[in-house]
Structure formats: structure tokens, C-alpha cells
Write a protein that holds these residues in place. Structure first.
Motif, short mmCIF file in Angstrom:
data_model
loop_
_atom_site.label_atom_id
_atom_site.label_comp_id
_atom_site.label_asym_id
_atom_site.label_seq_id
_atom_site.Cartn_x
_atom_site.Cartn_y
_atom_site.Cartn_z
N ASP A 44 0.83 -1.21 0.00
CA ASP A 44 0.00 0.00 0.00
C ASP A 44 0.86 1.25 0.00
N ARG A 45 1.94 1.23 0.80
CA ARG A 45 2.84 2.37 0.86
C ARG A 45 3.51 2.59 -0.50
N MET A 46 3.92 1.52 -1.14
CA MET A 46 4.54 1.65 -2.46
C MET A 46 3.54 2.20 -3.48
N ASP A 47 2.28 1.79 -3.39
CA ASP A 47 1.26 2.32 -4.29
C ASP A 47 1.09 3.83 -4.08
N ARG A 48 1.09 4.25 -2.81
CA ARG A 48 0.96 5.69 -2.53
C ARG A 48 2.17 6.45 -3.08
N HIS A 49 3.35 5.87 -2.91
CA HIS A 49 4.56 6.51 -3.44
C HIS A 49 4.51 6.60 -4.96
N GLU A 50 4.02 5.56 -5.59
CA GLU A 50 3.93 5.56 -7.04
C GLU A 50 2.99 6.65 -7.53
N ILE A 53 4.73 10.01 -7.07
CA ILE A 53 5.78 10.20 -8.08
C ILE A 53 5.15 10.55 -9.43
N ALA A 54 4.05 9.88 -9.76
CA ALA A 54 3.38 10.18 -11.03
C ALA A 54 2.88 11.62 -11.04
N ARG A 55 2.31 12.08 -9.91
CA ARG A 55 1.85 13.48 -9.84
C ARG A 55 3.02 14.44 -9.97
N LEU A 56 4.13 14.13 -9.32
CA LEU A 56 5.31 15.00 -9.43
C LEU A 56 5.84 15.04 -10.86
#
Length: 118
Positions: A44-50, A53-56
Motif C-alpha cells: 500500500d505504501r509503495m502504491d501511494r509513493h507511485e 511520483i506520477a503526480r510529481l
């Protein structure tokens, strides 16, 4: 020890062995569920990071590049030069207007003074 004693002892040992086996299975299952929960939390944490990162990446792709900023600087420099030329022209026009006002006021004074003469 006779065969019946061995059989009796084996029958008494079976519940103990089953208890140990149940305990081992419970420990393994508990550890597995803890590991699964940790993996789920990590996933879940990796999904949030992904997503972050996509938004950035999307935000950064919309920002002006080095060449865009350079072109803006060149345009501002051109406008500064144009404004300087316009300022010089406006200053010349202001001087011309001042001279014209002086001339017009002299004409008015001349005309007003000539009327007052007998």
C-alpha cells in the motif's frame, strides 16, 4: 517393557505430540499472517509513493524548460530596449509640447495685451 506398555505410552504421547503440532501450526500461521500484513502495508505504501511520483512527474513536465526561460529573458530584454526608445520619443514629445505651450502662451499674451491698448 512390553508391547502393551509401549502402546500405552504411545497413546499417551499422541495428545502431547498433537498439542505440539497444533502449537507449531498456530505459530507458523500467526507469523504468516503478520508477514502478510506487513507485505500488504508495504505494498500500500509503495502504491501511494507511485501515485505521488506520477503526480510529481506530471507537474514537472508542465514546468517551463531552460530554453523557455531563456526565451522569456530575451523577450524581456527586447521589451526593455523598446521601452527605452519609447521613453526617448516621449521625452522629445514632452519638450516639443513645452515649447508649443510657451509659444501659445506668448500668442495669448500678445493678443490680450493688444486688446487692452487704446
Amino acid at each position: 517393557m512390553t508391547a502393551s506398555d509401549l502402546l500405552d505410552m504411545a497413546l499417551k504421547a499422541i495428545p502431547i505430540l498433537l498439542s505440539f503440532a497444533a502449537m507449531i501450526v498456530a505459530v507458523i500461521r500467526t507469523r504468516r499472517s503478520e508477514v502478510d500484513e506487513r507485505f500488504k502495508a508495504g505494498s500500500d505504501r509503495m502504491d501511494r509513493h507511485e501515485i505521488r511520483i506520477a503526480r510529481l512527474e506530471q507537474t514537472v513536465s508542465g514546468l517551463p524548460s531552460k530554453d523557455d526561460v531563456h526565451n522569456i529573458q530575451l523577450s524581456i530584454a527586447e521589451m526593455t530596449g523598446s521601452l527605452g526608445r519609447m521613453e526617448a520619443v516621449m521625452e522629445g514629445n514632452a519638450k516639443i509640447m513645452q515649447r508649443l505651450e510657451t509659444i501659445v502662451s506668448r500668442h495669448e499674451d500678445h493678443l490680450l495685451n493688444d486688446r487692452n491698448r487704446p
